[in-house]
Design a protein around this motif. Structure first.
Motif, PDB file in Angstrom:
ATOM      1  N   ALA A  29       0.832  -1.202   0.000  1.00 12.17           N
ATOM      2  CA  ALA A  29       0.000   0.000   0.000  1.00 12.17           C
ATOM      3  C   ALA A  29       0.868   1.255   0.000  1.00 12.17           C
ATOM      4  CB  ALA A  29      -0.938  -0.009   1.208  1.00 12.17           C
ATOM      5  N   VAL A  30       1.887   1.267   0.841  1.00 12.81           N
ATOM      6  CA  VAL A  30       2.792   2.425   0.891  1.00 12.81           C
ATOM      7  C   VAL A  30       3.534   2.575  -0.433  1.00 12.81           C
ATOM      8  CG1 VAL A  30       4.803   3.394   2.053  1.00 12.81           C
ATOM      9  CG2 VAL A  30       2.995   2.300   3.406  1.00 12.81           C
ATOM     10  N   LYS A  31       3.997   1.454  -0.980  1.00 10.14           N
ATOM     11  CA  LYS A  31       4.703   1.499  -2.261  1.00 10.14           C
ATOM     12  C   LYS A  31       3.803   2.034  -3.371  1.00 10.14           C
ATOM     13  CE  LYS A  31       7.363  -1.400  -5.451  1.00 10.14           C
ATOM     14  NZ  LYS A  31       7.886  -2.781  -5.725  1.00 10.14           N
ATOM     15  N   ALA A  32       2.500   1.717  -3.290  1.00  9.09           N
ATOM     16  CA  ALA A  32       1.555   2.181  -4.312  1.00  9.09           C
ATOM     17  C   ALA A  32       1.191   3.646  -4.140  1.00  9.09           C
ATOM     18  CB  ALA A  32       0.288   1.324  -4.278  1.00  9.09           C
ATOM     19  N   GLY A  33       1.539   4.240  -2.991  1.00 12.75           N
ATOM     20  CA  GLY A  33       1.303   5.666  -2.805  1.00 12.75           C
ATOM     21  C   GLY A  33       0.436   6.049  -1.635  1.00 12.75           C
TER      22      GLY A  33
END
Length: 206
Positions: A109-113
């Motif tokens: 989720a963090v990697k996706a933004g």
């Protein structure tokens, strides 16, 4: 196969005591041809391995294949943006206290933004009040209401349709249901989180 190293208490899931992983990966030599084929299909597909809910699902290879296809669409082909998918997946894992899916999808989720601070607030059992984009907040409100009430009120439904369209609402709802299903399966099977997992979920549901 040698025994796996003990899983830290905070990363275990399922409440039966004494705790044990109930459905680990069957030894290769004991697998049926159908199980071997199902395992190979997972290895050759986008997941690149047999882990998480597919460990207990190895007991039912046909079901594994069909569940896997649904999950492939929802995770990799859905009309919903990756940010939205991953946030909602975290909400489902958080709701049922599933350590495995949380520790897989929170970093995604963090990697996706998605804002890292919002994800940590969700981990602690609260609804983030800042840091979320408009579509993320809309999807999270829809998912949390669905998890809490088993449905969607008219105002929440209308906002979701305006934001995501009817196809998006169908896929958002199915995404929540899919991850609750596989989370339940892992909770029953006591599928552990990865040994390298970070901060554990608190034990309280949303």
């Amino acid at each position: 196969m040698p025994d796996s190293p003990p899983v830290p208490e905070a990363l275990r899931q399922g409440s039966a005591q004494p705790w044990r992983e109930r459905m680990p990966l069957p030894p290769m030599e004991s697998m049926t041809p159908q199980q071997r084929a199902a395992a190979q299909a997972l290895i050759d597909g986008p997941r690149k391995g047999v882990f998480g809910p597919f460990l207990p699902l190895m007991r039912s290879p046909v079901l594994l294949e069909r569940v896997g296809k649904v999950g492939e669409y929802l995770r990799f082909e859905s009309a919903l943006e990756a940010r939205v998918r991953e946030l909602v997946t975290c909400a489902a894992a958080r709701h049922v206290g599933n350590q495995f899916e949380w520790h897989v999808h929170a970093p995604l989720a963090v990697k996706a933004g998605v804002d890292a601070g919002a994800i940590d607030v969700l981990r602690q059992g609260a609804r983030p009040t800042s840091g979320l984009k408009e579509d993320e907040a809309l999807a999270l409100d829809f998912a949390m209401e669905l998890l809490r009430t088993n449905g969607s009120s008219e105002p929440t439904y209308e906002r979701a349709v305006r934001g995501f369209g009817e196809q998006g609402v169908v896929e958002l709802t199915t995404l929540v249901g899919y991850f609750v299903m596989v989370n339940w399966l892992m909770n029953v099977a006591h599928t552990p989180a990865q040994a390298s997992a970070g901060d554990a979920l608190t034990p309280f549901p949303l």
